[in-house]
Design an enzyme around this catalytic site. Structure first.
Site, short mmCIF file in Angstrom:
data_model
loop_
_atom_site.label_atom_id
_atom_site.label_comp_id
_atom_site.label_asym_id
_atom_site.label_seq_id
_atom_site.Cartn_x
_atom_site.Cartn_y
_atom_site.Cartn_z
N ASP A 30 -6.84 -49.79 34.59
CA ASP A 30 -8.20 -50.02 34.10
C ASP A 30 -8.84 -51.12 34.95
O ASP A 30 -8.20 -52.13 35.27
CB ASP A 30 -8.17 -50.43 32.63
CG ASP A 30 -9.54 -50.33 31.98
OD1 ASP A 30 -9.73 -49.45 31.11
OD2 ASP A 30 -10.44 -51.13 32.34
N ILE A 31 -10.09 -50.94 35.30
CA ILE A 31 -10.78 -51.89 36.17
C ILE A 31 -11.06 -53.22 35.46
O ILE A 31 -11.26 -54.24 36.12
CB ILE A 31 -12.10 -51.25 36.70
CG1 ILE A 31 -12.54 -51.90 38.00
CG2 ILE A 31 -13.20 -51.28 35.65
CD1 ILE A 31 -13.63 -51.12 38.73
N ASN A 86 -10.16 -43.62 22.49
CA ASN A 86 -11.48 -43.78 21.88
C ASN A 86 -12.21 -42.44 21.95
O ASN A 86 -12.21 -41.79 23.00
CB ASN A 86 -12.27 -44.86 22.61
CG ASN A 86 -11.62 -46.23 22.47
OD1 ASN A 86 -11.08 -46.56 21.43
ND2 ASN A 86 -11.66 -47.02 23.53
N GLN A 93 -16.35 -44.56 22.59
CA GLN A 93 -15.97 -43.99 23.89
C GLN A 93 -17.09 -44.21 24.88
O GLN A 93 -18.21 -43.75 24.66
CB GLN A 93 -15.68 -42.49 23.73
CG GLN A 93 -15.25 -41.82 25.03
CD GLN A 93 -14.97 -40.34 24.86
OE1 GLN A 93 -15.07 -39.79 23.76
NE2 GLN A 93 -14.65 -39.68 25.96
N HIS A 99 -9.49 -39.86 28.07
CA HIS A 99 -8.52 -40.76 28.67
C HIS A 99 -7.72 -41.46 27.59
O HIS A 99 -8.24 -41.80 26.54
CB HIS A 99 -9.20 -41.80 29.57
CG HIS A 99 -10.35 -42.53 28.92
ND1 HIS A 99 -11.58 -41.95 28.77
CD2 HIS A 99 -10.44 -43.76 28.37
CE1 HIS A 99 -12.40 -42.81 28.17
NE2 HIS A 99 -11.72 -43.91 27.89
N HIS A 101 -5.76 -44.93 26.87
CA HIS A 101 -5.47 -46.30 27.31
C HIS A 101 -4.02 -46.58 26.96
O HIS A 101 -3.57 -46.29 25.84
CB HIS A 101 -6.32 -47.32 26.55
CG HIS A 101 -7.79 -47.21 26.75
ND1 HIS A 101 -8.51 -48.09 27.53
CD2 HIS A 101 -8.71 -46.35 26.25
CE1 HIS A 101 -9.79 -47.78 27.50
NE2 HIS A 101 -9.94 -46.72 26.72
P1 AMP Z 1 -13.60 -46.17 26.72
O1 AMP Z 1 -14.41 -47.21 26.02
O2 AMP Z 1 -12.41 -45.73 25.93
O3 AMP Z 1 -14.43 -45.01 27.20
O4 AMP Z 1 -12.97 -46.89 27.98
C1 AMP Z 1 -13.42 -46.73 29.29
C2 AMP Z 1 -12.58 -47.62 30.17
O5 AMP Z 1 -12.79 -47.26 31.51
C3 AMP Z 1 -12.89 -49.11 30.03
O6 AMP Z 1 -11.71 -49.82 29.61
C4 AMP Z 1 -13.32 -49.51 31.45
O7 AMP Z 1 -12.88 -50.81 31.81
C5 AMP Z 1 -12.67 -48.43 32.29
N1 AMP Z 1 -13.31 -48.17 33.56
C6 AMP Z 1 -14.64 -48.00 33.79
N2 AMP Z 1 -14.85 -47.74 35.10
C7 AMP Z 1 -13.63 -47.74 35.70
C8 AMP Z 1 -13.19 -47.55 37.06
N3 AMP Z 1 -14.06 -47.28 38.05
N4 AMP Z 1 -11.87 -47.64 37.31
C9 AMP Z 1 -11.00 -47.92 36.32
N5 AMP Z 1 -11.35 -48.09 35.03
C10 AMP Z 1 -12.66 -48.02 34.72
#
Ligand code: AMP
Ligand code: ZN
Length: 116
Positions: A30-31, A86, A93, A99, A101
Site C-alpha cells: 500500500d502506498i 472495504n 471503499q 482489493h 488489505h
Molecule cells: P480502500 O479505502 O479500501 O479503497 O483502500 C484503498 C487503498 O489503496 C488505500 O489504503 C491507499 O493508500 C491505497 N492506494 C491508493 N493508490 C495506491 C497506489 N498507487 N499504490 C498502492 N496503493 C495505493
C-alpha cells in the site's frame, strides 16, 4: 478499465512495489501504509467490489485469501495479520477495484473497530 487505478497497476502503467503475482492476482505494498506491514492483494481482472462478485469469481477470491498468510509472514508479520475488504460507500471503499488489505507487523493491530 482505462481509468481504474489498480487496472493501470496491473497493466504496468503505474508503478507499484510488487511482492507477488500469478496469472490471476497481484500483491503490492500500500502506498500509504497504516501499519508496518500493509499489502494489497487484487484480482488482475477488474472486479469492482465484493458487492459485485458472482460465482465465477469464487476461485480468484479464494486465491486472494489463500496467499495472505504467506505474504504476511514474508513481509514481517509472521504471527498473524488482519485482512480487510472495504466495500462500497458504507465500507469506505476508495478504490473501485476489489482489493484485500493485509495489515500487521511486530505489534498487534488493535481492536477491530472503534465502538460508536
Ligand atoms: P480502500 O479505502 O479500501 O479503497 O483502500 C484503498 C487503498 O489503496 C488505500 O489504503 C491507499 O493508500 C491505497 N492506494 C491508493 N493508490 C495506491 C497506489 N498507487 N499504490 C498502492 N496503493 C495505493
Ligand atoms: Zn480495475
Amino acid at each position: 478499465m482505462e481509468d481504474c487505478l489498480f487496472c493501470r497497476i496491473v497493466a504496468g502503467r503505474i508503478p507499484a512495489r510488487k511482492v507477488f503475482e500469478d496469472d490471476e492476482i497481484l500483491a503490492f505494498h500500500d502506498i500509504n501504509p497504516a501499519r508496518p506491514v500493509h499489502l494489497l492483494v487484487i484480482p488482475k481482472r477488474h472486479i469492482t467490489s465484493l458487492a459485485t462478485v458472482d460465482d465465477a469469481d469464487i476461485p480468484v477470491l479464494g486465491r486472494m485469501l489463500a496467499v495472505a498468510n504467506r505474504l504476511a509472514a514474508e513481509q514481517g508479520s509472521p504471527d498473524g495479520f488482519r485482512v480487510i475488504i472495504n466495500t462500497g460507500r458504507i465500507g469506505h471503499q476508495e478504490v473501485q477495484h476489489l482489493h484485500t488489505h493485509i495489515v500487521g507487523g511486530p505489534d498487534p493491530v488493535g481492536p477491530m473497530l472503534k465502538r460508536v
